[in-house]
Design a protein around this motif. Structure first.
Motif, PDB file in Angstrom:
ATOM      1  N   ARG A  89      26.776  37.164  12.460  1.00  0.00           N
ATOM      2  CA  ARG A  89      27.352  36.984  13.801  1.00  0.00           C
ATOM      3  C   ARG A  89      26.780  38.020  14.767  1.00  0.00           C
ATOM      4  N   ILE A  90      26.652  39.264  14.310  1.00  0.00           N
ATOM      5  CA  ILE A  90      26.084  40.289  15.197  1.00  0.00           C
ATOM      6  C   ILE A  90      24.623  39.961  15.510  1.00  0.00           C
ATOM      7  N   PHE A  91      23.885  39.543  14.501  1.00  0.00           N
ATOM      8  CA  PHE A  91      22.481  39.175  14.727  1.00  0.00           C
ATOM      9  C   PHE A  91      22.362  38.054  15.768  1.00  0.00           C
ATOM     10  N   GLN A  92      23.214  37.030  15.616  1.00  0.00           N
ATOM     11  CA  GLN A  92      23.175  35.913  16.577  1.00  0.00           C
ATOM     12  C   GLN A  92      23.402  36.406  17.991  1.00  0.00           C
ATOM     13  N   ARG A  93      24.426  37.258  18.120  1.00  0.00           N
ATOM     14  CA  ARG A  93      24.748  37.743  19.460  1.00  0.00           C
ATOM     15  C   ARG A  93      23.591  38.529  20.051  1.00  0.00           C
ATOM     16  N   LEU A  94      23.047  39.428  19.263  1.00  0.00           N
ATOM     17  CA  LEU A  94      21.942  40.250  19.767  1.00  0.00           C
ATOM     18  C   LEU A  94      20.784  39.362  20.166  1.00  0.00           C
ATOM     19  N   ASN A  95      20.548  38.373  19.360  1.00  0.00           N
ATOM     20  CA  ASN A  95      19.391  37.517  19.597  1.00  0.00           C
ATOM     21  C   ASN A  95      19.616  36.577  20.788  1.00  0.00           C
ATOM     22  N   MET A  96      20.885  36.436  21.186  1.00  0.00           N
ATOM     23  CA  MET A  96      21.164  35.634  22.383  1.00  0.00           C
ATOM     24  C   MET A  96      21.168  36.482  23.636  1.00  0.00           C
ATOM     25  N   GLY A  97      21.016  37.804  23.465  1.00  0.00           N
ATOM     26  CA  GLY A  97      20.976  38.673  24.635  1.00  0.00           C
ATOM     27  C   GLY A  97      22.263  39.420  24.898  1.00  0.00           C
ATOM     28  N   THR A  98      23.215  39.318  23.966  1.00  0.00           N
ATOM     29  CA  THR A  98      24.450  40.088  24.120  1.00  0.00           C
ATOM     30  C   THR A  98      24.281  41.441  23.433  1.00  0.00           C
TER      31      THR A  98
END
Ligand SMILES: Nc1ncnc2c1ncn2[C@@H]1O[C@H](COP(=O)(O)OP(=O)(O)O)[C@@H](O)[C@H]1O
Ligand SMILES: [Mg+2]
Length: 553
Positions: free
Chosen positions: A354-363
């Motif tokens: 979940r953290i990876f997804q967020r970071l990769n979306m620009g969050t």
């Protein structure tokens, strides 16, 4: 017409202005000596100020005053100064036989036919005239504020001039923020992070040891400042807490609570803590064997939360592990795991994804430690645990992107405090943080290290730090460390040693055209506004986004 050519017209001396003096000696490596004009008094000048030197060939040089001295043509003057009661003699001596000398480090040169300042390759000839740089000169060197040039502060004594940091270069390589405790590191870090988040140039994963970045930051006088989650109310910052009770008590908004399942922990994660847990080399080595033999629930078995009495007895009887070693490990695990409330029995969840997804979306993600920030072991464990796994996903994604099977992962900057604990020379070669610093941005991941003791960081890692923002430091080894690999360092030391005790920094390296002393901009209401925060906008924007997701498909 292009702005640079316009600016060029007024680079250097203004009409009717008096020069500061003339170049009388020096070298490219050691800096220039400038004899001060007799009509001027030394006391008006200070280290850290800028000068422009008009070379003999039309070329101009831009430099920094790094030292100031009193000189005399005749050594006798020092022994026999003029009588204080004879102002006439004093006047005759001053500026003639007795004079002031400036030490100037030339940094950039500007050719007549090329408007861009370039790094220095030569020096001005004898008797070239030296002028105090005007605000316009300084502005030309540091460029204008734009989407990737971020206003960090003002040069000394020039309140109306902005020093703008090139953020795309700042995140392109690992960077560092150094300085004694209380000098303003956390404020600078928060300011820069706000700029980076706004620019969208990289996502940040912030290991927030002291609750400095997420929500409602308090200073020692009890004043409250907005955290990043409050500055960016549109979902660009998310807060993950390790300590829900404290976050709730502080009334801080968080998006998620982090727990790590025992089964997610590998011996590599525990090895980082060997010193702090008091595990000997033999005990640390045995962890790998235990993990292999006991399987994924190795920790629960060692903590005797799962029945494994027979299995453990068999291990000892097989002779591969001594009873004493096993006992010691179990004792140390027992005391460690009971203190770490965020480590929970079982398989854990997919927080890393979940953290990876967020970071990769620009969050950007602020990991708030709450009271665990006082436990170094918790900080080291979690920072290593997440960083190793997130880096791994970046490597995978980057490799897929190379084969055109996925998009490039979005650049990531990982922020760690007390960086020397992760990067000391003994461990830097085999920790994930050392790896990231050394591989440069091969996988789109860089570090922002915040530290009050840069001398504790491995030399090789320090040499990879592209931009260094350094507040006051007073220990000799620390000063040496921040200048490692910097040419002209000996002169800059004088500048560093004379910084104010807070909110001033020497910035050097990749993101600035030349070293610069900056009074860091205030972190206040005006800053919040400049970053784009509009009070009350939160709900409106949310509603709009909500409508888009509802009706958008
Ligand atoms: N840019 C700034 N704007 C406003 N106050 C600042 C700024 N920089 C430093 N300060 C003041 O200095 C104090 C120490 O700064 P801090 O960032 O906490 O230091 P450090 O992290 O180096 O220990 C802050 O609590 C604040 O009062
Ligand atoms: Mg701090």
């Amino acid at each position: 017409m292009d702005g640079d050519t316009d600016l060029k017209a007024f680079f250097g001396p203004k009409p009717r202005e008096n020069p500061l003096g003339a170049v009388v000696g020096g070298s490219l490596s050691g800096g220039l000596q400038v004899k001060l004009d007799a009509r001027l008094t030394l006391e008006r000048l200070a280290v850290g100020r800028y000068v422009v030197i008009q070379g003999r060939s039309g070329r101009k040089f831009f430099g920094l005053i790094t030292d100031i001295a009193l000189d005399a043509t005749n050594p006798e003057i020092a022994q026999r100064p003029p009588d204080q009661t004879e102002p006439f003699l004093e006047e005759v001596y001053s500026g003639g036989m007795a004079y002031g000398t400036l030490h100037v480090s030339p940094m950039l040169m500007l050719d007549e036919d090329d408007p861009a300042p370039r790094p220095i390759k030569t020096i001005p000839a004898h008797f070239s005239t030296v002028w105090e740089a005007s605000p316009q000169d300084v502005e030309r060197v540091f460029g204008a504020e734009d989407s990737s040039h971020f206003y960090v502060g003002t040069p000394l004594e020039m309140e109306n001039v902005q020093v703008n940091l090139d953020l795309s270069r700042f995140v392109e390589r690992s960077s560092g923020i150094f300085g004694k405790s209380g000098t303003g590191k956390s404020f600078i870090t928060r300011t820069l992070l706000a700029g980076i988040i706004r620019s969208g140039l990289a996502s940040s994963l912030i290991f927030d040891m002291h609750n400095d970045y997420g929500w409602a930051v308090k200073d020692e006088a009890g004043r409250e400042y907005k955290g990043l989650r409050q500055l960016f109310t549109d979902g660009r910052v998310s807060v993950v807490t390790l300590d829900e009770a404290t976050s709730r008590a502080r009334n801080s908004k968080y998006d998620e609570v982090l727990t790590i399942g025992y089964q997610q922990l590998e011996p590599e994660d525990i090895e980082m803590l060997a010193d702090l847990m008091g595990l000997s080399d033999i005990q640390t080595g045995a962890l790998y064997y235990l993990r292999r033999r006991l399987g994924p629930s190795w920790i629960a078995k060692l903590l005797e939360q799962e029945d494994a009495a027979q299995e453990l007895t068999d291990l000892v009887e097989s002779g591969r592990i001594v009873a004493g070693t096993l006992d010691a490990i179990q004792r140390k695990f027992e005391s460690f795991f009971t203190r770490m409330g965020f480590l929970v029995p079982g398989a854990g969840d997919d927080i890393v994804d979940r953290i990876f997804q967020r970071l990769n979306m620009g969050t950007s993600v602020v990991l708030e430690f709450g009271t665990y920030g006082n436990m170094l072991a918790a900080y080291i464990l979690v920072a290593n645990f997440l960083t190793r796994r997130i880096h791994q996903r970046y490597v995978q994604r980057k490799n897929l992107a190379a084969g055109k099977k996925a998009d490039e992962p979005r650049p990531l900057m990982i922020v760690i405090e007390e960086a020397h604990k992760f990067l000391d020379p003994l461990i830097a070669s085999h920790t994930i943080f050392g790896t990231i610093a050394r591989e440069l941005r091969k996988y789109n991941v860089t570090l922002l290290i915040v530290d009050q003791r840069p001398s504790g960081i491995d030399d090789e890692v320090m040499s990879q730090i592209g931009t260094r923002v350094t507040c006051l430091l007073d220990s000799e080894p620390d000063i040496r460390a921040v200048f490692s690999g910097v040419s002209g360092a000996s002169e800059l030391r004088e500048v560093l040693a004379r910084l104010d005790t807070r909110q001033q920094a020497l910035i050097l390296g990749h993101a600035v055209p030349m070293p610069v002393v900056v009074r860091i901009r205030d972190y206040d209401q005006a800053f919040y506004k400049a970053i784009g925060l509009v009070e009350g906008e939160d709900l409106a924007r949310r509603a709009k986004r909500g409508a888009e997701t509802l009706f958008g498909q």
